[in-house]
Design a protein around this motif. Sequence first.
Motif, short mmCIF file in Angstrom:
data_model
loop_
_atom_site.label_atom_id
_atom_site.label_comp_id
_atom_site.label_asym_id
_atom_site.label_seq_id
_atom_site.Cartn_x
_atom_site.Cartn_y
_atom_site.Cartn_z
N LEU A 1 14.90 91.60 90.59
CA LEU A 1 13.44 91.64 90.51
C LEU A 1 12.90 91.03 91.80
CD1 LEU A 1 12.72 90.57 86.82
CD2 LEU A 1 11.98 92.72 87.88
N SER A 2 12.01 91.73 92.48
CA SER A 2 11.45 91.21 93.72
C SER A 2 10.46 90.08 93.42
CB SER A 2 10.74 92.33 94.48
OG SER A 2 9.62 92.81 93.75
N HIS A 3 10.30 89.17 94.37
CA HIS A 3 9.32 88.10 94.19
C HIS A 3 7.92 88.64 94.48
CE1 HIS A 3 8.54 87.30 98.50
NE2 HIS A 3 9.83 87.56 98.68
N GLU A 4 6.97 88.19 93.69
CA GLU A 4 5.60 88.68 93.79
C GLU A 4 4.61 87.54 93.57
OE1 GLU A 4 4.59 91.55 94.77
OE2 GLU A 4 6.53 92.58 94.79
N GLY A 5 3.38 87.76 94.01
CA GLY A 5 2.33 86.78 93.82
C GLY A 5 1.63 86.96 92.48
N GLY A 6 0.69 86.08 92.22
CA GLY A 6 -0.07 86.14 90.98
C GLY A 6 -1.25 85.18 91.04
N TYR A 7 -2.00 85.14 89.98
CA TYR A 7 -3.19 84.29 89.92
C TYR A 7 -3.42 83.88 88.47
CZ TYR A 7 -5.08 88.80 88.50
OH TYR A 7 -5.28 90.00 87.86
N GLY A 8 -4.20 82.83 88.31
CA GLY A 8 -4.48 82.37 86.94
C GLY A 8 -5.52 81.27 86.93
N GLY A 9 -5.77 80.75 85.75
CA GLY A 9 -6.74 79.69 85.58
C GLY A 9 -6.61 79.09 84.20
N GLY A 10 -7.46 78.11 83.93
CA GLY A 10 -7.40 77.47 82.62
C GLY A 10 -8.44 76.38 82.48
N VAL A 11 -8.39 75.72 81.34
CA VAL A 11 -9.27 74.61 81.02
C VAL A 11 -8.43 73.49 80.44
CG1 VAL A 11 -9.79 75.55 78.72
CG2 VAL A 11 -11.34 73.90 79.74
N GLY A 12 -8.75 72.24 80.82
CA GLY A 12 -7.94 71.12 80.38
C GLY A 12 -8.79 69.91 80.02
N TYR A 13 -8.10 68.88 79.53
CA TYR A 13 -8.77 67.64 79.12
C TYR A 13 -7.90 66.46 79.51
CZ TYR A 13 -11.19 64.15 76.32
OH TYR A 13 -11.89 63.03 75.93
N LYS A 14 -8.49 65.50 80.21
CA LYS A 14 -7.79 64.28 80.60
C LYS A 14 -8.00 63.24 79.52
CE LYS A 14 -7.07 61.19 84.52
NZ LYS A 14 -7.46 60.88 85.92
#
Length: 271
Positions: free
Chosen positions: A81-94
């Motif tokens: 499998l070739s290496h590829e880029g990507g993107y993402g996000g999320g929400v968190g709490y400290k």
Amino acid sequence: MLRLPRTTLVLALLGAALVQPARSADLRPSLPPPPLPPEAVEVGTGWYLRADFTESFYDRPKDATLVDPANPVPPLTRLRLSHEGGYGGGVGYKINDWLRVDVTVDQRLRSSFSTYSSGSNFRTGYNVEAGQLDALTGLVNVYADLGTWWGLTPYIGGGVGFADKNFRRGYTQTTCILDSCDGVPGTGLRDSVKRPDRSVTTLAWALSGGVSYAIGGGFSVDASYRYVNLGRAKSGIDEFGYDTRLKDVTANEVRVGLRYMLTGGPDPVRY
């Protein structure tokens, strides 16, 4: 015998009468102070948003082809499998100075998949199986922040969730080295056999470690390494009843992104 003037005696008696009530008042128990008003609770303290860019370096997946003695299928070799880029996000709490949690969604772009198979062990011919694989993950993560030195906050963490893998544009291409290796006279390339697209959703988990740096205004730069196990994947079944099946699809990922603290939250412990 000393006799006081009548006026002096009257003044002395009046003074004693005035002092006595004051002393009696001093002996009374004091009332408790009024209760303090409740402290105001700041809504949203500790919440943050994140956005990340990811580069996924896939390990070699393993062949998960079903073995049927009545209809043997040659095993897959040289899976890639070739290496590829990507993107993402999320929400968190400290939660506090040491502990935080977040929920992340990451989309990995289509990676090129290829592998070989040969029923004759590559003596008379071989098959090339290829396609494209992309993966979407949703993970619930827990991190331990390890303190802050010179503005840098290292951390370790882990997560669990799901991975949805889409196998697209799959096909099999046969090449005959000797004449009629697949029952058809001649050598060289044969017509490719296409395989339908297919999506598979399985359990996923990840381990990560990284470091963040606060740049001000509530923003922090975040760089991390993540090992992620995406589970199984497979293509659709072609007209001859065959498909491509993979297991233990894993990747080593490098992630760079931003975190934005919506409100104040615990101050980092500095050394």
